[in-house]
Design a protein around this motif. Sequence first.
Motif, PDB file in Angstrom:
ATOM      1  N   ALA A  36       0.824  -1.215   0.000  1.00 32.28           N
ATOM      2  CA  ALA A  36       0.000   0.000   0.000  1.00 32.28           C
ATOM      3  C   ALA A  36       0.856   1.262   0.000  1.00 32.28           C
ATOM      4  O   ALA A  36       0.448   2.285  -0.540  1.00 32.28           O
ATOM      5  N   ILE A  37       2.033   1.206   0.590  1.00 28.65           N
ATOM      6  CA  ILE A  37       2.922   2.373   0.611  1.00 28.65           C
ATOM      7  C   ILE A  37       3.445   2.666  -0.795  1.00 28.65           C
ATOM      8  O   ILE A  37       3.680   3.806  -1.149  1.00 28.65           O
ATOM      9  N   HIS A  38       3.604   1.632  -1.611  1.00 25.15           N
ATOM     10  CA  HIS A  38       4.197   1.786  -2.937  1.00 25.15           C
ATOM     11  C   HIS A  38       3.128   2.060  -3.998  1.00 25.15           C
ATOM     12  O   HIS A  38       3.189   1.530  -5.111  1.00 25.15           O
ATOM     13  N   THR A  39       2.170   2.891  -3.638  1.00 26.65           N
ATOM     14  CA  THR A  39       1.155   3.388  -4.558  1.00 26.65           C
ATOM     15  C   THR A  39       1.244   4.908  -4.555  1.00 26.65           C
ATOM     16  O   THR A  39       1.879   5.500  -3.674  1.00 26.65           O
ATOM     17  N   GLN A  40       0.587   5.529  -5.513  1.00 25.66           N
ATOM     18  CA  GLN A  40       0.589   6.994  -5.559  1.00 25.66           C
ATOM     19  C   GLN A  40       0.036   7.564  -4.255  1.00 25.66           C
ATOM     20  O   GLN A  40       0.625   8.467  -3.655  1.00 25.66           O
ATOM     21  N   ALA A  41      -1.092   7.030  -3.788  1.00 23.61           N
ATOM     22  CA  ALA A  41      -1.711   7.533  -2.555  1.00 23.61           C
ATOM     23  C   ALA A  41      -0.819   7.281  -1.342  1.00 23.61           C
ATOM     24  O   ALA A  41      -0.670   8.143  -0.472  1.00 23.61           O
ATOM     25  N   GLY A  42      -0.203   6.109  -1.274  1.00 20.30           N
ATOM     26  CA  GLY A  42       0.699   5.809  -0.161  1.00 20.30           C
ATOM     27  C   GLY A  42       1.909   6.715  -0.141  1.00 20.30           C
ATOM     28  O   GLY A  42       2.359   7.173   0.911  1.00 20.30           O
ATOM     29  N   CYS A  43       2.437   7.017  -1.319  1.00 23.02           N
ATOM     30  CA  CYS A  43       3.604   7.892  -1.423  1.00 23.02           C
ATOM     31  C   CYS A  43       3.235   9.329  -1.054  1.00 23.02           C
ATOM     32  O   CYS A  43       4.021  10.036  -0.422  1.00 23.02           O
ATOM     33  N   GLU A  44       2.026   9.750  -1.432  1.00 23.74           N
ATOM     34  CA  GLU A  44       1.564  11.086  -1.055  1.00 23.74           C
ATOM     35  C   GLU A  44       1.426  11.197   0.461  1.00 23.74           C
ATOM     36  O   GLU A  44       1.776  12.219   1.053  1.00 23.74           O
TER      37      GLU A  44
END
Length: 185
Positions: A36-44
């Motif tokens: 989940a961290i390695h998604t656009q939302a997780g990175c944001e």
Amino acid sequence: MGFKDLRYISVTMVLCGALFTPTAFSNDDQIENADAIHTQAGCEALAEKYGQTAFVHVRNIRSEEGNVRVEIYANNEEEFLKGDMRLNRVDVPSIDYERDVCLILPGVEKYALVVIHDRNANDKADFFTEGFGFSNNVQLKLSKPKLDEVAFQAKPGVNKMDIDLSYMFVSDHDKEEKRRKFRRR
């Protein structure tokens, strides 16, 4: 807060399903996050918490074996590509021929980013069988790239980049596997 406190917090977060270890940006720190961290939302979300992140879309991964490693180095020629001098590192499983990886950046300054496809997951870079990529999408050659070619200026928030991996030597088996994967689409 001491080492035991940080270890306790990390263990607690893992047990709660967060699987995120905060980094102090020392040379040996590594972040191993849930997908989940390695998604656009997780990175944001990480950028909101830490100030700046790199969201790296890695392409041209030749196989689904091993790990994809993303490392960040200071804009310093003496430290560039010296493993013990990296500022941060993330390893994620190589589960597809493309992979998104989020990495926390220590500050708003110039960095060099390196991506390695560690096919045998042995934590060593094998120039002959593994893929390499660099910030600014500088391609691998017979010598390491120049720092001024790969250095990028981090900005606050999410710093997005696409990295195409290059492999110096690829066996016929690898080429056939890629063709087979392409035909399945």
